[in-house]
Design a protein around this motif. Structure first.
Motif, PDB file in Angstrom:
ATOM      1  N   ASP A   1     -10.565 -14.951  -3.617  1.00 40.15           N
ATOM      2  CA  ASP A   1      -9.867 -13.922  -2.840  1.00 40.15           C
ATOM      3  C   ASP A   1     -10.761 -12.692  -2.674  1.00 40.15           C
ATOM      4  O   ASP A   1     -10.555 -11.654  -3.287  1.00 40.15           O
ATOM      5  CB  ASP A   1      -8.550 -13.537  -3.533  1.00 40.15           C
ATOM      6  CG  ASP A   1      -7.753 -12.511  -2.728  1.00 40.15           C
ATOM      7  OD1 ASP A   1      -7.869 -12.515  -1.485  1.00 40.15           O
ATOM      8  OD2 ASP A   1      -7.030 -11.711  -3.352  1.00 40.15           O
ATOM      9  N   TRP A   2     -11.758 -12.832  -1.805  1.00 45.91           N
ATOM     10  CA  TRP A   2     -12.684 -11.724  -1.578  1.00 45.91           C
ATOM     11  C   TRP A   2     -11.983 -10.540  -0.919  1.00 45.91           C
ATOM     12  O   TRP A   2     -12.459  -9.413  -1.001  1.00 45.91           O
ATOM     13  CB  TRP A   2     -13.840 -12.190  -0.697  1.00 45.91           C
ATOM     14  CG  TRP A   2     -14.831 -13.044  -1.442  1.00 45.91           C
ATOM     15  CD1 TRP A   2     -14.652 -13.598  -2.673  1.00 45.91           C
ATOM     16  CD2 TRP A   2     -16.115 -13.450  -0.989  1.00 45.91           C
ATOM     17  NE1 TRP A   2     -15.755 -14.317  -3.027  1.00 45.91           N
ATOM     18  CE2 TRP A   2     -16.684 -14.244  -2.005  1.00 45.91           C
ATOM     19  CE3 TRP A   2     -16.854 -13.233   0.177  1.00 45.91           C
ATOM     20  CZ2 TRP A   2     -17.954 -14.817  -1.904  1.00 45.91           C
ATOM     21  CZ3 TRP A   2     -18.120 -13.803   0.284  1.00 45.91           C
ATOM     22  CH2 TRP A   2     -18.663 -14.567  -0.744  1.00 45.91           C
ATOM     23  N   ALA A   3     -10.862 -10.791  -0.287  1.00 42.15           N
ATOM     24  CA  ALA A   3     -10.128  -9.701   0.377  1.00 42.15           C
ATOM     25  C   ALA A   3      -9.421  -8.800  -0.640  1.00 42.15           C
ATOM     26  O   ALA A   3      -8.925  -7.732  -0.277  1.00 42.15           O
ATOM     27  CB  ALA A   3      -9.104 -10.271   1.350  1.00 42.15           C
ATOM     28  N   ASP A   4      -9.380  -9.211  -1.897  1.00 39.16           N
ATOM     29  CA  ASP A   4      -8.708  -8.450  -2.962  1.00 39.16           C
ATOM     30  C   ASP A   4      -7.288  -8.094  -2.518  1.00 39.16           C
ATOM     31  O   ASP A   4      -6.911  -6.930  -2.383  1.00 39.16           O
ATOM     32  CB  ASP A   4      -9.500  -7.187  -3.295  1.00 39.16           C
ATOM     33  CG  ASP A   4      -9.143  -6.636  -4.677  1.00 39.16           C
ATOM     34  OD1 ASP A   4      -8.444  -7.341  -5.433  1.00 39.16           O
ATOM     35  OD2 ASP A   4      -9.561  -5.507  -5.000  1.00 39.16           O
ATOM     36  N   SER A   5      -6.480  -9.149  -2.340  1.00 46.10           N
ATOM     37  CA  SER A   5      -5.191  -9.013  -1.668  1.00 46.10           C
ATOM     38  C   SER A   5      -4.110  -8.313  -2.479  1.00 46.10           C
ATOM     39  O   SER A   5      -3.239  -7.654  -1.909  1.00 46.10           O
ATOM     40  CB  SER A   5      -4.675 -10.397  -1.259  1.00 46.10           C
ATOM     41  OG  SER A   5      -5.627 -11.068  -0.469  1.00 46.10           O
ATOM     42  N   VAL A   6      -4.105  -8.477  -3.802  1.00 44.54           N
ATOM     43  CA  VAL A   6      -2.999  -7.961  -4.607  1.00 44.54           C
ATOM     44  C   VAL A   6      -2.812  -6.453  -4.442  1.00 44.54           C
ATOM     45  O   VAL A   6      -1.695  -5.988  -4.169  1.00 44.54           O
ATOM     46  CB  VAL A   6      -3.161  -8.349  -6.092  1.00 44.54           C
ATOM     47  CG1 VAL A   6      -2.074  -7.674  -6.946  1.00 44.54           C
ATOM     48  CG2 VAL A   6      -3.094  -9.861  -6.256  1.00 44.54           C
ATOM     49  N   PRO A   7      -3.868  -5.620  -4.600  1.00 48.91           N
ATOM     50  CA  PRO A   7      -3.664  -4.179  -4.413  1.00 48.91           C
ATOM     51  C   PRO A   7      -3.137  -3.827  -3.026  1.00 48.91           C
ATOM     52  O   PRO A   7      -2.312  -2.909  -2.887  1.00 48.91           O
ATOM     53  CB  PRO A   7      -5.069  -3.592  -4.635  1.00 48.91           C
ATOM     54  CG  PRO A   7      -5.753  -4.579  -5.512  1.00 48.91           C
ATOM     55  CD  PRO A   7      -5.244  -5.912  -5.050  1.00 48.91           C
ATOM     56  N   GLN A   8      -3.583  -4.576  -2.004  1.00 47.45           N
ATOM     57  CA  GLN A   8      -3.122  -4.306  -0.642  1.00 47.45           C
ATOM     58  C   GLN A   8      -1.634  -4.635  -0.504  1.00 47.45           C
ATOM     59  O   GLN A   8      -0.875  -3.863   0.100  1.00 47.45           O
ATOM     60  CB  GLN A   8      -3.926  -5.151   0.351  1.00 47.45           C
ATOM     61  CG  GLN A   8      -5.415  -4.831   0.380  1.00 47.45           C
ATOM     62  CD  GLN A   8      -6.158  -5.775   1.322  1.00 47.45           C
ATOM     63  OE1 GLN A   8      -5.657  -6.143   2.372  1.00 47.45           O
ATOM     64  NE2 GLN A   8      -7.347  -6.194   0.921  1.00 47.45           N
ATOM     65  N   ILE A   9      -1.203  -5.782  -1.061  1.00 50.27           N
ATOM     66  CA  ILE A   9       0.203  -6.180  -0.964  1.00 50.27           C
ATOM     67  C   ILE A   9       1.087  -5.175  -1.691  1.00 50.27           C
ATOM     68  O   ILE A   9       2.131  -4.757  -1.178  1.00 50.27           O
ATOM     69  CB  ILE A   9       0.394  -7.597  -1.546  1.00 50.27           C
ATOM     70  CG1 ILE A   9      -0.354  -8.631  -0.684  1.00 50.27           C
ATOM     71  CG2 ILE A   9       1.879  -7.953  -1.632  1.00 50.27           C
ATOM     72  CD1 ILE A   9      -0.385 -10.035  -1.292  1.00 50.27           C
ATOM     73  N   VAL A  10       0.672  -4.782  -2.895  1.00 51.83           N
ATOM     74  CA  VAL A  10       1.447  -3.805  -3.675  1.00 51.83           C
ATOM     75  C   VAL A  10       1.533  -2.472  -2.933  1.00 51.83           C
ATOM     76  O   VAL A  10       2.602  -1.858  -2.856  1.00 51.83           O
ATOM     77  CB  VAL A  10       0.819  -3.606  -5.069  1.00 51.83           C
ATOM     78  CG1 VAL A  10       1.507  -2.468  -5.816  1.00 51.83           C
ATOM     79  CG2 VAL A  10       0.913  -4.900  -5.885  1.00 51.83           C
ATOM     80  N   LYS A  11       0.430  -2.032  -2.367  1.00 52.06           N
ATOM     81  CA  LYS A  11       0.401  -0.755  -1.647  1.00 52.06           C
ATOM     82  C   LYS A  11       1.294  -0.811  -0.410  1.00 52.06           C
ATOM     83  O   LYS A  11       2.063   0.133  -0.138  1.00 52.06           O
ATOM     84  CB  LYS A  11      -1.036  -0.433  -1.241  1.00 52.06           C
ATOM     85  CG  LYS A  11      -1.204   0.879  -0.475  1.00 52.06           C
ATOM     86  CD  LYS A  11      -0.986   2.081  -1.362  1.00 52.06           C
ATOM     87  CE  LYS A  11      -1.338   3.364  -0.633  1.00 52.06           C
ATOM     88  NZ  LYS A  11      -1.106   4.570  -1.477  1.00 52.06           N
ATOM     89  N   ASN A  12       1.209  -1.913   0.324  1.00 52.33           N
ATOM     90  CA  ASN A  12       1.976  -2.029   1.569  1.00 52.33           C
ATOM     91  C   ASN A  12       3.486  -2.057   1.318  1.00 52.33           C
ATOM     92  O   ASN A  12       4.264  -1.513   2.107  1.00 52.33           O
ATOM     93  CB  ASN A  12       1.562  -3.292   2.331  1.00 52.33           C
ATOM     94  CG  ASN A  12       0.161  -3.194   2.903  1.00 52.33           C
ATOM     95  OD1 ASN A  12      -0.379  -2.104   3.050  1.00 52.33           O
ATOM     96  ND2 ASN A  12      -0.434  -4.333   3.194  1.00 52.33           N
ATOM     97  N   ILE A  13       3.909  -2.679   0.223  1.00 52.26           N
ATOM     98  CA  ILE A  13       5.345  -2.868  -0.017  1.00 52.26           C
ATOM     99  C   ILE A  13       5.930  -1.780  -0.913  1.00 52.26           C
ATOM    100  O   ILE A  13       6.975  -1.210  -0.620  1.00 52.26           O
ATOM    101  CB  ILE A  13       5.611  -4.263  -0.616  1.00 52.26           C
ATOM    102  CG1 ILE A  13       5.209  -5.333   0.408  1.00 52.26           C
ATOM    103  CG2 ILE A  13       7.083  -4.412  -1.015  1.00 52.26           C
ATOM    104  CD1 ILE A  13       5.263  -6.739  -0.114  1.00 52.26           C
ATOM    105  N   LEU A  14       5.239  -1.472  -2.013  1.00 52.80           N
ATOM    106  CA  LEU A  14       5.764  -0.480  -2.951  1.00 52.80           C
ATOM    107  C   LEU A  14       5.218   0.914  -2.709  1.00 52.80           C
ATOM    108  O   LEU A  14       5.755   1.904  -3.223  1.00 52.80           O
ATOM    109  CB  LEU A  14       5.456  -0.906  -4.396  1.00 52.80           C
ATOM    110  CG  LEU A  14       6.029  -2.255  -4.858  1.00 52.80           C
ATOM    111  CD1 LEU A  14       5.726  -2.465  -6.338  1.00 52.80           C
ATOM    112  CD2 LEU A  14       7.532  -2.331  -4.610  1.00 52.80           C
ATOM    113  N   GLY A  15       4.121   1.002  -1.950  1.00 52.86           N
ATOM    114  CA  GLY A  15       3.529   2.304  -1.661  1.00 52.86           C
ATOM    115  C   GLY A  15       2.880   2.959  -2.858  1.00 52.86           C
ATOM    116  O   GLY A  15       2.794   4.196  -2.929  1.00 52.86           O
TER     117      GLY A  15
END
Length: 497
Positions: free
Chosen positions: A369-383
């Motif tokens: 997962d070179w896109a490092d998706s977890v921080p992005q998903i958390v930021k997008n949903i929980l802010g």
């Protein structure tokens, strides 16, 4: 026949006192919050309370196993009781010590399901029980064995639960004593004070005898009535019956076809729990054999491909990374929703920050997962940001992956192969001794890298690409099902990924 037709409460208290005073082995009482464990603990408390203070010196640990995916209402109820148990024990000079046990973060449900891609548990692959229930309880017991030499585990198990349970209890009995040997832990012994109780005996005792830690046992009756449920016992070995049918327990349980207890809670007025029920149904729907390859890889986690010996069918592997991203996103959305709708003081945490950090590590290190998706998903949903660790060994991003993917396609190489090889190099970069790198590279190269059509043809499978790779219309149909909440409740055996 009722136990109390031939025995008195005084007899039960005397039996408990006899075992407690017979040696210096500490006790570990399993408490799940259900009727049986509550009955056993209350009997132990009342029996010891009749002893002089100077004879109550041996510690009694009260352990409750929190899988981290328990039904929120049950979590609140147990937490309140554990707090009261410790408070009253301290006030009355009782020997009780409360301890909540949970799985290690790397063994938690979400780390395994979303992080590693394990499929939703089923009867044939029930990977959750040992990791979430048996290991945490046994770790605590083992620690007490190391500290004291031997322990007595007090469980609210009853022969009347099932013929199998009665047989197991009898098989491990130590002749001439009230104890049984633990089925798997050395130097641990089991005492079952309500072994001969019927269900009516349990309820009659609870309703006729006040809780010594000021719990209202009628509240427990109401919970059972509202949930139409049995209880999940504290599981300390593989002989202890796991949850099934109607039960209190994990809200994500897909071993049963229908979660009647959660449905009953929603119908009895706890509507804020409905998103949890829908998410469980989503996980259950992935067990549909006709849709497994929508969600799951055709390779196992070890990089190999397996076929069922009985029918020659390809055995699916872990959930695809894209689907795991969807699962994480939906879980965070549900957490945000239920925290806003839950009654005051009951807002649950469905997935903990430590689990998110571990999922991120697994995606980066194992799934490319070179896109490092977890921080992005958390930021997008929980802010929010969770102080994500900056990994010096992982310097690649989405643009780097796009470039690598284009180059690999030009040279007809699997992109995932190159991602893994680069990962091996980065993991050993900067080390003084790199003697293990060749075996790691060889391991990656020995994974199955042929295309699926070639694999099926080489194996002589009667499956076709269309059998394995669903068409886009089916993908779209699934998306519509998820959005509408109309998901199949099929409970087909899932394979070990």
């Amino acid at each position: 026949m009722s136990f109390f037709e031939t025995n008195s409460l005084k007899d039960v208290h005397a039996s408990i006192q006899e075992v407690y005073l017979s040696d210096k082995r500490p006790w570990v009482v399993g408490y799940s919050g259900g009727k049986d464990s509550t009955c056993a603990l209350q009997l132990v408390w009342n029996a010891l309370a009749l002893l002089p203070a100077e004879r109550r010196q041996k510690p009694v640990y009260v352990i409750s196993s929190d899988t981290l995916v328990e039904t929120p209402i049950i979590v609140r109820y147990i937490d309140k009781n554990l707090e009261n148990i410790q408070k009253k024990s301290d006030e009355q000079g009782m020997p009780f010590i409360v301890q909540k046990v949970s799985p290690r973060v790397e063994r938690s449900f979400w780390v395994n399901l979303i992080g590693r891609g394990y499929p939703a548990p089923s009867n044939k692959f029930r990977w959750c029980t040992e990791r979430l229930k048996i290991e945490p309880a046994n770790d605590f017991i083992t620690q007490r064995v190391a500290e004291f030499g031997e322990v007595v585990v007090v469980l609210g198990v009853r022969s009347a639960e099932s013929a199998t349970r009665a047989q197991v209890i009898a098989m491990h009995k130590i002749k001439g004593t009230k104890l049984a040997r633990h089925s798997s832990l050395l130097n641990a012994f089991v005492f079952a004070p309500i072994e001969a109780f019927t269900t009516d005996d349990v309820w009659n005792y609870l309703l006729q005898n006040k809780s010594p830690w000021n719990n209202d046992n009628r509240e427990l009756v109401t919970m059972y009535r509202n949930a139409q449920a049995g209880e999940c016992p504290l599981v300390v070995d593989k002989t202890t019956p796991s949850c099934g049918n109607s039960r209190f327990g994990c809200w994500v349980c897909t071993v049963v076809q229908q979660d009647k207890s959660m449905e009953a809670m929603v119908e009895s007025g706890e509507e804020w729990l409905e998103p949890l029920l829908e998410y469980r149904d989503l996980l259950s729907s992935t067990q549909n054999p006709e849709k497994k390859f929508i969600y799951r890889e055709f390779k196992r986690r070890n990089g190999q491909v397996s076929f069922n010996h009985a029918n020659g069918k390809l055995v699916p592997g872990p959930y695809k990374l894209d689907f795991r991203k969807e699962l994480l996103g939906k879980l965070l959305e549900i957490q945000k929703q239920v925290q806003a709708e839950a009654p005051i003081g009951e807002a649950p945490v469905l997935i903990h920050p430590a689990e998110l950090h571990e999922i991120r590590r697994l995606w980066r290190s194992e799934s490319g997962d070179w896109a490092d998706s977890v921080p992005q998903i958390v930021k997008n949903i929980l802010g929010i940001d969770l102080d994500w660790e900056i990994e010096d060994s992982v310097l690649y991003n989405t643009q780097d992956f796009s470039l690598l993917d284009r180059i690999c396609k030009e040279h007809e190489l699997p992109t995932e192969l190159m991602v893994k090889l680069i990962g091996v190099e980065k993991a050993s970069h900067g080390l003084k001794r790199r003697h293990n790198i060749h075996s790691q590279l060889s391991k990656v190269l020995n994974e199955e890298w042929r295309d699926l059509k070639t694999i099926l043809a080489d194996h002589g499978s009667d499956q076709t690409i269309d059998d394995i790779i669903e068409i886009e219309d089916e993908e779209s149909s699934f998306a519509e099902e998820v959005s509408s909440g109309q998901l199949d409740l099929l409970n087909n055996a899932g394979a070990n990924p």
